[in-house]
Scaffold this motif. Structure first.
Motif, PDB file in Angstrom:
ATOM      1  N   GLU A  25       0.852  -1.186   0.000  1.00 34.91           N
ATOM      2  CA  GLU A  25       0.000   0.000   0.000  1.00 34.91           C
ATOM      3  C   GLU A  25       0.885   1.232   0.000  1.00 34.91           C
ATOM      4  O   GLU A  25       2.001   1.192   0.517  1.00 34.91           O
ATOM      5  N   PHE A  26       0.397   2.298  -0.576  1.00 36.23           N
ATOM      6  CA  PHE A  26       1.057   3.602  -0.520  1.00 36.23           C
ATOM      7  C   PHE A  26       0.042   4.668  -0.895  1.00 36.23           C
ATOM      8  O   PHE A  26      -1.060   4.357  -1.343  1.00 36.23           O
ATOM      9  N   GLU A  27       0.410   5.922  -0.703  1.00 35.21           N
ATOM     10  CA  GLU A  27      -0.477   7.029  -1.036  1.00 35.21           C
ATOM     11  C   GLU A  27      -0.269   7.423  -2.496  1.00 35.21           C
ATOM     12  O   GLU A  27       0.858   7.490  -2.975  1.00 35.21           O
ATOM     13  N   VAL A  28      -1.404   7.698  -3.164  1.00 35.82           N
ATOM     14  CA  VAL A  28      -1.414   8.054  -4.577  1.00 35.82           C
ATOM     15  C   VAL A  28      -1.968   9.471  -4.719  1.00 35.82           C
ATOM     16  O   VAL A  28      -2.918   9.825  -4.013  1.00 35.82           O
ATOM     17  N   PRO A  29      -1.439  10.283  -5.625  1.00 42.93           N
ATOM     18  CA  PRO A  29      -2.016  11.610  -5.838  1.00 42.93           C
ATOM     19  C   PRO A  29      -3.469  11.492  -6.306  1.00 42.93           C
ATOM     20  O   PRO A  29      -3.814  10.596  -7.080  1.00 42.93           O
ATOM     21  N   ASP A  30      -4.314  12.400  -5.838  1.00 40.62           N
ATOM     22  CA  ASP A  30      -5.729  12.358  -6.217  1.00 40.62           C
ATOM     23  C   ASP A  30      -5.958  12.671  -7.690  1.00 40.62           C
ATOM     24  O   ASP A  30      -6.994  12.326  -8.241  1.00 40.62           O
ATOM     25  N   THR A  89      11.980  -3.205  -0.841  1.00 40.28           N
ATOM     26  CA  THR A  89      11.883  -4.598  -0.409  1.00 40.28           C
ATOM     27  C   THR A  89      11.919  -4.669   1.108  1.00 40.28           C
ATOM     28  O   THR A  89      12.338  -3.724   1.768  1.00 40.28           O
ATOM     29  N   ASP A  90      11.460  -5.813   1.636  1.00 35.69           N
ATOM     30  CA  ASP A  90      11.662  -6.085   3.066  1.00 35.69           C
ATOM     31  C   ASP A  90      12.778  -7.115   3.232  1.00 35.69           C
ATOM     32  O   ASP A  90      13.049  -7.565   4.330  1.00 35.69           O
ATOM     33  N   SER A  91      13.386  -7.523   2.142  1.00 32.80           N
ATOM     34  CA  SER A  91      14.527  -8.454   2.068  1.00 32.80           C
ATOM     35  C   SER A  91      14.162  -9.916   2.266  1.00 32.80           C
ATOM     36  O   SER A  91      15.019 -10.779   2.119  1.00 32.80           O
ATOM     37  N   THR A  92      12.912 -10.216   2.595  1.00 34.57           N
ATOM     38  CA  THR A  92      12.543 -11.620   2.820  1.00 34.57           C
ATOM     39  C   THR A  92      11.365 -12.083   1.967  1.00 34.57           C
ATOM     40  O   THR A  92      11.366 -13.197   1.479  1.00 34.57           O
ATOM     41  N   LYS A  93      10.348 -11.244   1.777  1.00 32.03           N
ATOM     42  CA  LYS A  93       9.144 -11.668   1.061  1.00 32.03           C
ATOM     43  C   LYS A  93       8.751 -10.749  -0.091  1.00 32.03           C
ATOM     44  O   LYS A  93       8.349 -11.205  -1.150  1.00 32.03           O
ATOM     45  N   HIS A  94       8.840  -9.457   0.100  1.00 32.78           N
ATOM     46  CA  HIS A  94       8.307  -8.493  -0.863  1.00 32.78           C
ATOM     47  C   HIS A  94       9.416  -7.790  -1.650  1.00 32.78           C
ATOM     48  O   HIS A  94      10.458  -7.449  -1.098  1.00 32.78           O
ATOM     49  N   PHE A  95       9.129  -7.542  -2.949  1.00 34.50           N
ATOM     50  CA  PHE A  95      10.010  -6.743  -3.797  1.00 34.50           C
ATOM     51  C   PHE A  95       9.135  -5.946  -4.743  1.00 34.50           C
ATOM     52  O   PHE A  95       8.334  -6.500  -5.494  1.00 34.50           O
ATOM     53  N   GLU A 150       7.846   6.825   0.288  1.00 38.14           N
ATOM     54  CA  GLU A 150       7.880   7.031   1.745  1.00 38.14           C
ATOM     55  C   GLU A 150       6.668   6.455   2.466  1.00 38.14           C
ATOM     56  O   GLU A 150       6.768   6.119   3.642  1.00 38.14           O
ATOM     57  N   THR A 151       5.535   6.332   1.781  1.00 40.27           N
ATOM     58  CA  THR A 151       4.319   5.817   2.435  1.00 40.27           C
ATOM     59  C   THR A 151       4.093   4.332   2.154  1.00 40.27           C
ATOM     60  O   THR A 151       3.071   3.786   2.570  1.00 40.27           O
ATOM     61  N   THR A 152       5.017   3.689   1.462  1.00 38.67           N
ATOM     62  CA  THR A 152       4.864   2.252   1.157  1.00 38.67           C
ATOM     63  C   THR A 152       4.966   1.423   2.424  1.00 38.67           C
ATOM     64  O   THR A 152       5.842   1.634   3.257  1.00 38.67           O
ATOM     65  N   HIS A 153       4.041   0.485   2.543  1.00 41.80           N
ATOM     66  CA  HIS A 153       4.116  -0.529   3.612  1.00 41.80           C
ATOM     67  C   HIS A 153       3.516  -1.818   3.068  1.00 41.80           C
ATOM     68  O   HIS A 153       2.778  -1.831   2.099  1.00 41.80           O
ATOM     69  N   TRP A 154       3.880  -2.915   3.709  1.00 44.30           N
ATOM     70  CA  TRP A 154       3.482  -4.242   3.242  1.00 44.30           C
ATOM     71  C   TRP A 154       2.236  -4.693   3.973  1.00 44.30           C
ATOM     72  O   TRP A 154       2.040  -4.383   5.134  1.00 44.30           O
ATOM     73  N   LYS A 155       1.412  -5.472   3.315  1.00 44.78           N
ATOM     74  CA  LYS A 155       0.221  -6.049   3.957  1.00 44.78           C
ATOM     75  C   LYS A 155       0.569  -7.405   4.533  1.00 44.78           C
ATOM     76  O   LYS A 155       1.381  -8.131   4.027  1.00 44.78           O
ATOM     77  N   GLU A 171       8.450   0.280   9.068  1.00 43.10           N
ATOM     78  CA  GLU A 171       7.615  -0.445   8.101  1.00 43.10           C
ATOM     79  C   GLU A 171       8.375  -1.572   7.402  1.00 43.10           C
ATOM     80  O   GLU A 171       7.808  -2.272   6.560  1.00 43.10           O
ATOM     81  N   LYS A 172       9.657  -1.733   7.714  1.00 45.83           N
ATOM     82  CA  LYS A 172      10.526  -2.733   7.076  1.00 45.83           C
ATOM     83  C   LYS A 172      10.542  -2.571   5.552  1.00 45.83           C
ATOM     84  O   LYS A 172      10.334  -3.519   4.797  1.00 45.83           O
ATOM     85  N   VAL A 173      10.778  -1.324   5.136  1.00 42.44           N
ATOM     86  CA  VAL A 173      10.866  -1.004   3.714  1.00 42.44           C
ATOM     87  C   VAL A 173      12.251  -0.416   3.463  1.00 42.44           C
ATOM     88  O   VAL A 173      12.623   0.588   4.055  1.00 42.44           O
TER      89      VAL A 173
END
Length: 194
Positions: free
Chosen positions: A47-52, A151-157, A189-194, A129-131
């Motif tokens: 997830e992250f924030e997107v411009p409107d 990446t979080d170095s283990t699951k997400h890229f 900067e607003t990216t985080h993993w679910k 956020e482990k990003v």
């Protein structure tokens, strides 16, 4: 007749004495919207924030990948392409796949070095956020002014590439790049993993 000839010569001499200078080269005026953001909608592993003022759609170049998206800013003919890889979903060990994807991202960014005047690498770290990732700022008349991976170095890229679908002329594109780069940074900067 002689009088007319003399009059013509006098008018010719005095009429051509004014110097004309060409007008400077101009560019279109671009009006930008007010910046506002909202959370990315959809069932993605990130997830992250997107411009409107942007639209989000499935990536058209690889529709089989459901987690690949394109964030478009139609008013500026700009796109940010996102491709997502699950590091634990494959036959290759996660560490090897991570190294391969990091190198591929670096290679794709440096393909622009033919037209680029410089490529700056910046490390991005968001420990809560482990990003973690690298941002490649590409200067000059390159097709892409910015690319990155997170990446979080283990699951997400997550790989991102910012493009403007116009002839790469840095003088005319600089206002658009200056307006949209903070939006790309905000997404990072607003990216985080679910």
């Amino acid at each position: 007749m002689r009088f007319l000839s003399v009059l013509f010569l006098v008018l010719l001499v005095f009429g051509c004495s004014e110097k004309h200078t060409p007008k400077p080269r101009g560019f279109f005026r671009i009006d930008f919207p007010k910046k506002s953001y909202s959370e990315l909608q959809g069932n993605f592993p990130y997830e992250f924030e997107v411009p409107d003022y942007a639209t989000v759609s499935a990536n058209r170049t690889n529709p089989a990948e459901k987690d690949w998206i394109t964030v478009e800013v139609p008013a500026n003919n700009a796109q940010i392409h996102f491709s997502y890889y699950d590091l634990q979903n494959g036959s290759q060990p996660a560490r090897e796949l991570l190294i391969e994807l990091m190198e591929e991202t670096r290679s794709l960014a440096y393909k622009h070095s033919i037209k680029a005047t410089a490529i700056d690498e910046k490390i991005f770290i968001n420990r809560p956020e482990k990003v973690y990732g690298t941002i490649y700022n590409i200067h000059g008349n390159a097709a892409s002014p910015m690319q990155f991976f997170l990446t979080d170095s283990t699951k997400h890229f997550l790989r991102g590439a910012f493009y403007i679908s116009e002839v790469p002329d840095i003088d005319s594109l600089r206002p658009v790049i200056n307006f949209l780069e903070p939006d790309v940074i905000r997404m990072i900067e607003t990216t985080h993993w679910k």
